[in-house]
Design a protein around this motif. Structure first.
Motif, mmCIF file in Angstrom:
data_model
loop_
_atom_site.group_PDB
_atom_site.id
_atom_site.type_symbol
_atom_site.label_atom_id
_atom_site.label_comp_id
_atom_site.label_asym_id
_atom_site.label_seq_id
_atom_site.Cartn_x
_atom_site.Cartn_y
_atom_site.Cartn_z
ATOM 1 N N ILE A 132 53.880 36.391 40.667
ATOM 2 C CA ILE A 132 52.372 36.133 40.673
ATOM 3 C C ILE A 132 51.975 34.821 40.044
ATOM 4 O O ILE A 132 51.327 34.052 40.221
ATOM 5 N N CYS A 164 40.359 42.129 40.298
ATOM 6 C CA CYS A 164 41.461 41.553 41.071
ATOM 7 C C CYS A 164 42.717 42.363 40.806
ATOM 8 O O CYS A 164 43.512 42.858 41.412
ATOM 9 N N SER A 165 43.102 42.440 39.480
ATOM 10 C CA SER A 165 44.038 43.470 38.768
ATOM 11 C C SER A 165 44.225 44.936 38.996
ATOM 12 O O SER A 165 45.303 45.292 39.671
ATOM 13 N N GLY A 174 52.477 31.708 41.670
ATOM 14 C CA GLY A 174 51.529 31.528 42.750
ATOM 15 C C GLY A 174 51.880 32.302 44.099
ATOM 16 O O GLY A 174 51.056 32.033 44.974
ATOM 17 N N GLU A 175 52.635 33.284 43.932
ATOM 18 C CA GLU A 175 52.587 34.088 45.315
ATOM 19 C C GLU A 175 51.802 35.194 45.048
ATOM 20 O O GLU A 175 51.494 36.196 43.982
ATOM 21 N N ASN A 176 51.183 35.349 46.270
ATOM 22 C CA ASN A 176 49.732 36.546 46.318
ATOM 23 C C ASN A 176 50.327 37.587 46.967
ATOM 24 O O ASN A 176 49.478 38.613 47.013
ATOM 25 N N ARG A 177 51.361 37.733 47.984
ATOM 26 C CA ARG A 177 51.736 38.548 49.002
ATOM 27 C C ARG A 177 53.025 39.122 48.312
ATOM 28 O O ARG A 177 54.257 38.515 48.613
ATOM 29 N N ILE A 232 45.350 45.545 42.494
ATOM 30 C CA ILE A 232 46.967 45.678 42.952
ATOM 31 C C ILE A 232 47.619 47.279 42.750
ATOM 32 O O ILE A 232 48.407 47.517 43.351
ATOM 33 N N THR A 235 57.652 40.981 39.372
ATOM 34 C CA THR A 235 56.277 40.939 40.022
ATOM 35 C C THR A 235 55.394 39.961 39.455
ATOM 36 O O THR A 235 54.538 39.124 39.845
ATOM 37 N N LYS A 248 44.886 36.808 36.160
ATOM 38 C CA LYS A 248 44.173 37.589 37.273
ATOM 39 C C LYS A 248 42.940 38.247 36.494
ATOM 40 O O LYS A 248 42.849 38.735 35.379
#
Length: 308
Positions: free
Chosen positions: A247, A285-286, A250-253, A289, A243, A281
């Motif tokens: 992230i 924002c973290s 650059g993967e956000n989903r 998650i 994970t 992050k």
């Protein structure tokens, strides 16, 4: 040198010759010898050092018979020194090399009313770039087997632990299997003194995964340590590292699916901690998650169709 006393025996002057003959003369001499006290005179002498015997040096033609050694001897005498390096500058045996690592407790087997565990899985060596960032597994065999005899077991463990590199050795050389496939050579045999260093394997791993230099600080961020010795289970380690790596690229989903009782809260916390501490992050924002996991769990349990 110290001077020590020495005792010398002084014999009495002989008695005048007796005219008696036969057994009487012999008996008298015997009685006289027993009744005479011994006299000693003290003199001096110098104590000289006595050299100790030196052990015989082994013959230059002597060679260790590897075939007679056990697997443990092969690991101690050949494999571990090759991993650490001749000058000890390759893998740090205190922080990067783990031996005989049990990473499972064994499958739970239920038969009727009896419950027992199957055989636990144990790796001979696990090599970490940093704590909780494993790179390779090494399986050792005794010298009566081939160099690649341990490769099937090493590949099984590498697949379970999601490791990019697997090695097998019998003390003569290493057989390497590159699971990334980026180098073009999947398997190759390498001499003992050419075992790759942590930096070499890390660079090969980053190149295979497309990790850029600015992303390494996120991926290599330390885990949270509460000082109580709690460590993530192997599947939690895989989930956290995958994970954070996604992230960082650059993967956000991202969808992370874990079964009930596998430690979703602990896994989410470690992801949040590493992203926050690395600066990838922000704290707000973290924290978002980790909220989706308990919220979704509450929704599932409150559903009318959910089991009690």
């Amino acid at each position: 040198m110290p001077v020590l006393p020495r005792f010398e025996s002084i014999t009495r002057p002989k008695a005048p010759h007796s005219r008696l003959t036969g057994q009487k003369t012999a008996a008298r001499k015997l009685l006289a010898a027993r009744s005479q006290p011994l006299l000693y005179r003290v003199s001096e002498f110098t104590l000289q050092p006595h050299p100790l015997p030196t052990p015989a040096s082994p013959s230059k033609s002597y060679q260790l018979n590897k075939k007679s050694l056990t697997e443990t001897d092969i690991r101690t005498k050949f494999i571990t020194p090759a991993i650490v390096g001749a000058d000890g500058m390759k893998w740090n045996v205190m922080t990067q090399v783990r031996e005989e690592v049990f990473f499972t407790k064994g499958r739970v087997i239920v038969r009727g009313k009896t419950v027992r565990r199957g055989e636990a899985k144990k790796a001979d060596y696990l090599l970490d770039y940093k704590p909780k960032l494993p790179l390779a597994v090494v399986e050792a065999k005794d010298n009566n087997q081939s160099v690649g005899a341990g490769m099937p077991q090493a590949l099984e463990y590498a697949e379970i632990l999601d490791l990019p590199f697997a090695y097998s050795s019998n003390g003569d050389a290493f057989l390497e299997h590159d699971r990334t496939g980026a180098s073009g050579v999947v398997e190759r045999e390498i001499p003992l003194d050419q075992f790759p260093s942590p930096e070499e394997l890390w660079q090969r791993y980053c190149a295979a995964k497309g990790i850029k230099p600015e992303q390494i600080s996120v991926i290599a961020q330390d885990y949270y340590d509460d000082g109580l010795g709690k460590a993530p289970r192997y599947y939690q380690l895989i989930a956290i590292n995958r994970t954070v790596g996604a992230i960082a690229r650059g993967e956000n989903r991202i969808l992370l699916v874990m079964a009930t009782g596998t430690g979703k809260t602990y896994t989410a916390f470690q992801i949040i901690w590493r992203l926050w501490k690395s600066g990838a992050k922000s704290a707000s924002c973290s924290s978002s998650i980790g909220t989706s996991l308990p919220i979704r769990r509450r929704r599932m349990t409150s559903s009318p169709s959910a089991p009690p």
